[in-house]
Write an enzyme that holds these catalytic residues in place. Sequence first.
Site, short mmCIF file in Angstrom:
data_model
loop_
_atom_site.label_atom_id
_atom_site.label_comp_id
_atom_site.label_asym_id
_atom_site.label_seq_id
_atom_site.Cartn_x
_atom_site.Cartn_y
_atom_site.Cartn_z
N GLY A 185 0.80 -1.23 0.00
CA GLY A 185 0.00 0.00 0.00
C GLY A 185 0.83 1.28 0.00
O GLY A 185 1.86 1.38 -0.66
N ASN A 237 3.30 5.29 9.18
CA ASN A 237 2.28 4.99 8.16
C ASN A 237 1.38 3.81 8.53
O ASN A 237 0.22 3.78 8.12
CB ASN A 237 3.00 4.70 6.83
CG ASN A 237 2.11 4.00 5.84
OD1 ASN A 237 1.28 4.62 5.19
ND2 ASN A 237 2.24 2.68 5.73
N TYR A 265 -11.73 5.11 14.03
CA TYR A 265 -10.73 5.55 13.03
C TYR A 265 -10.69 7.08 12.99
O TYR A 265 -9.62 7.68 13.02
CB TYR A 265 -11.12 4.97 11.67
CG TYR A 265 -10.11 5.18 10.56
CD1 TYR A 265 -8.97 4.38 10.46
CD2 TYR A 265 -10.30 6.16 9.59
CE1 TYR A 265 -8.04 4.56 9.43
CE2 TYR A 265 -9.38 6.35 8.57
CZ TYR A 265 -8.27 5.55 8.49
OH TYR A 265 -7.36 5.73 7.46
#
Length: 253
Positions: free
Chosen positions: A16, A90, A154
């Site tokens: 990703g 990340n 989130y």
Amino acid sequence: MRLANKIALVTGGAQGLGFAIAKTFAEHGAKVVITDLQVELGDAAAATINQQFNDRCRFIQQDVTNEERWQQVVEETLGSFGKLDILVNNAGIALTASIEDETLEGWRTTQAVNLDAVFMGTQMAVRAMKKNGGSIINISSIEGMVGDPKIPAYNASKGGIRLLTKSAALYCAQEGYAVRVNSVHPGFIRTEMVEKGLDSVGPEAWDMVQQAIPAGKLGIPEDVAYGALYLASDESTYVNGSELVIDGGFLAR
Ligand SMILES: NC(=O)c1ccc[n+]([C@@H]2O[C@H](COP(=O)([O-])OP(=O)(O)OC[C@H]3O[C@@H](n4cnc5c(N)ncnc54)[C@H](O)[C@@H]3O)[C@@H](O)[C@H]2O)c1
């Protein structure tokens, strides 16, 4: 070669956005340590980068929620390369559950990976970089700026990254450290995380998202990697505590 002689650490680099960022950094001359939970994918990612860019990448297995492991990873990086110039926090996860359905366990797992780990990484990188300077890049999200009814945990974690970043940036400036801390806010980018999420709802979700993005399409990992490249390089020396939105215009409406 915008990152010549730089040493970078990228978490969640097996696939990703993390992989695209690590590859772009190596392409621009950096030596890159990528870390991830997934060993096979991480080894393969490092091998792919090394094939193209002459042994500039190394993989270390890391669970970013583990403080002791963070210490070891930073020490190993300093031991192998002598310094750390760039950290990209990340690694992240996205679990879908509304405020009514989310469990305390789901909430805590999300904060552990997405926020606690960014705290630990930022803290250790500031300590490692404060003598010689450096750039810390925290991958938040557009979901760290606007709410979404399906992902409260989130949302909270990514919003937390946004202000943790500013606090750390101000602290480094106040102490006279040449350490910059900035956040990146990607919109919908084609990676496993987003593709799985949209697939789980169905083709209507893909249509809806594409229509909602002013650019008319999802982004690709390289769109985010080039933003990280700018923040990692000395071209952004005067950029600190800022938010780089990379979203095809999604938040501009
Ligand atoms: N793809 C998008 O559209 C998008 C948008 C906004 C923000 N983001 C953020 O970008 C980051 C990367 O997302 P992605 O889309 O590449 O996701 P992804 O799922 O493709 O990759 C995430 C990587 O993080 C690793 N990881 C997860 N938990 C970990 C842990 N505890 N320790 C170490 N590694 C761990 C995974 O193994 C995986 O390799 C995440 O923080 C995500 O929230 C992504």
